[in-house]
Design a protein around this motif. Structure first.
Motif: not given
Length: 383
Positions: A64-68, A119-142
């Motif tokens: 629910y928190l992820w969906k919002l 090491f955190v290896h980006f491959h595609g979806y994790d550096a494109s569609q997922m970046l629309r989610k602010k909560s995901y971006v915050r997790a990466l920033q941290q």
């Protein structure tokens, strides 16, 4: 050197780029693959499964928190205990995570006592569609504010995507994927020219753009009806479910179904045979409706290693590999009119020695593995 590699699944047929790394590193170092699930044959690589489970209430709250888009959280006491016990037992020098979204699961549960490079290896979806989610971006920033967490990207375009989203990439490393040039080499027997074969080897997901290829070939045949008896288009892949049936219907509706073959998944040796008998490689990558993009498709690298000219798009990191008019043709995503004209021109192209040279120079698995190995050693000394 002792290495833990990490992702949710190991051995998937769509992640040969990971298997290529693992096979090389496993021969030289003490490596174990930490995962939740092994698909198919592990290839004698040592694996260790730690399942990630949540009780029903916790799962519903997190979803629910992820969906919002309020929180991207994988903190889990039981999972953390098993994860950290395993890391303490193994005492690795580095941890290499594939796919950033999955890496968050590890980073949010790993003990702070571990100061080793991660090491955190980006491959595609994790550096494109997922970046629309602010909560995901915050997790990466941290995560990337920690000096021992190092992002890896496969293209300059991917790094730019992360920067635009606000993900810190100051210490990111570009590690381009590589292929095995001993496997993908030009066939000794020339392919026939009485039948011109266009080939795409990929899954059938939206971002691979199959329907736009079908529409472009329909336009091409409308303008060049005499070539319809000579041109064949082969698509491999069978996922997602029912996708073949959907694309077959598109081909029938366009009246080109007799020219199209859908052959399902293929092995590496089968892929080499298909590439040996093809004349042009097709990969009309598009940005999916949910925002998902490619990194740089390894299938294009494999085709170029076998000297095939390429039809693709100005999408993600593809223009870093394929130069328009040199290695083949690129068009804008979904521009079937330009695409059809490019089919008409490229049908006369021969095999291209320059395409193999490009892959040898920048997308060679041996160079890739040495670069990765050197990067590991350098970061161990710094952290």
């Amino acid at each position: 050197m002792k290495i833990i590699m990490f992702s949710d699944i190991y051995g998937s047929v769509t992640t040969t780029f990971i298997r290529n790394e693992v096979v090389y590193l496993y021969k030289k170092f003490d490596l174990v693959y930490l995962t939740q699930k092994v698909e198919g044959d592990s290839g004698n690589v040592r694996t260790h499964c730690v399942p990630y489970r949540e009780n029903m209430l916790k799962r519903k709250i997190n979803w629910y928190l992820w969906k919002l888009d309020l929180k991207c959280s994988f903190k889990n006491r039981k999972y953390a205990e098993q994860l950290n016990d395993f890391i303490r037992k193994e005492r690795p020098d580095i941890i290499h995570c594939h796919f950033a979204y999955e890496a968050i699961k590890l980073l949010q549960n790993i003990d702070k006592e571990f100061k080793l490079p991660v090491f955190v290896h980006f491959h595609g979806y994790d550096a494109s569609q997922m970046l629309r989610k602010k909560s995901y971006v915050r997790a990466l920033q941290q995560s990337f504010n920690r000096i021992n967490v190092i992002p890896l990207v496969v293209s300059s375009k991917m790094k730019s995507n992360l920067e635009k989203a606000g993900v810190p990439t100051g210490h990111a490393e570009i590690i381009r994927c590589g292929i095995d040039l001993k496997i993908f080499k030009e066939a000794s027997v020339a392919s026939r020219r009485d039948e011109i074969v266009f080939l795409q080897i990929s899954s059938l997901v939206e971002k691979k753009g199959h329907e736009y290829s079908l529409k472009a070939f329909s336009l091409f045949f409308n303008k060049n009806p005499s070539l319809k008896k000579n041109v064949k288009i082969i698509f491999s892949g069978d996922k997602p479910d029912h996708r073949i049936e959907e694309l077959q219907k598109v081909a029938r509706d366009l009246g080109i179904d007799k020219n199209i073959s859908f052959i399902g998944n293929v092995s590496i040796s089968e892929a080499v045979t298909l590439l040996s008998n093809a004349h042009v490689f097709v990969h009309h990558s598009v940005t999916a409706k949910n925002g998902e993009q490619e990194g740089i498709p390894t299938a294009i690298m494999e085709a170029m290693a076998m000297k095939l000219p390429v039809l693709s798009t100005f999408h993600a990191g593809i223009p870093e590999l394929v130069k328009n008019g040199v290695n083949g043709f690129l068009c804008e995503e979904r521009d079937v009119q330009t695409y059809a004209r490019q089919i008409e021109e490229i049908i006369h192209w021969p095999k291209l020695a320059i395409n193999r040279a490009v892959v040898e120079e920048d997308y060679n698995i041996e160079k890739h593995n040495r670069q990765l190995e050197n990067l590991y050693a350098a970061k161990i000394k710094l952290i």
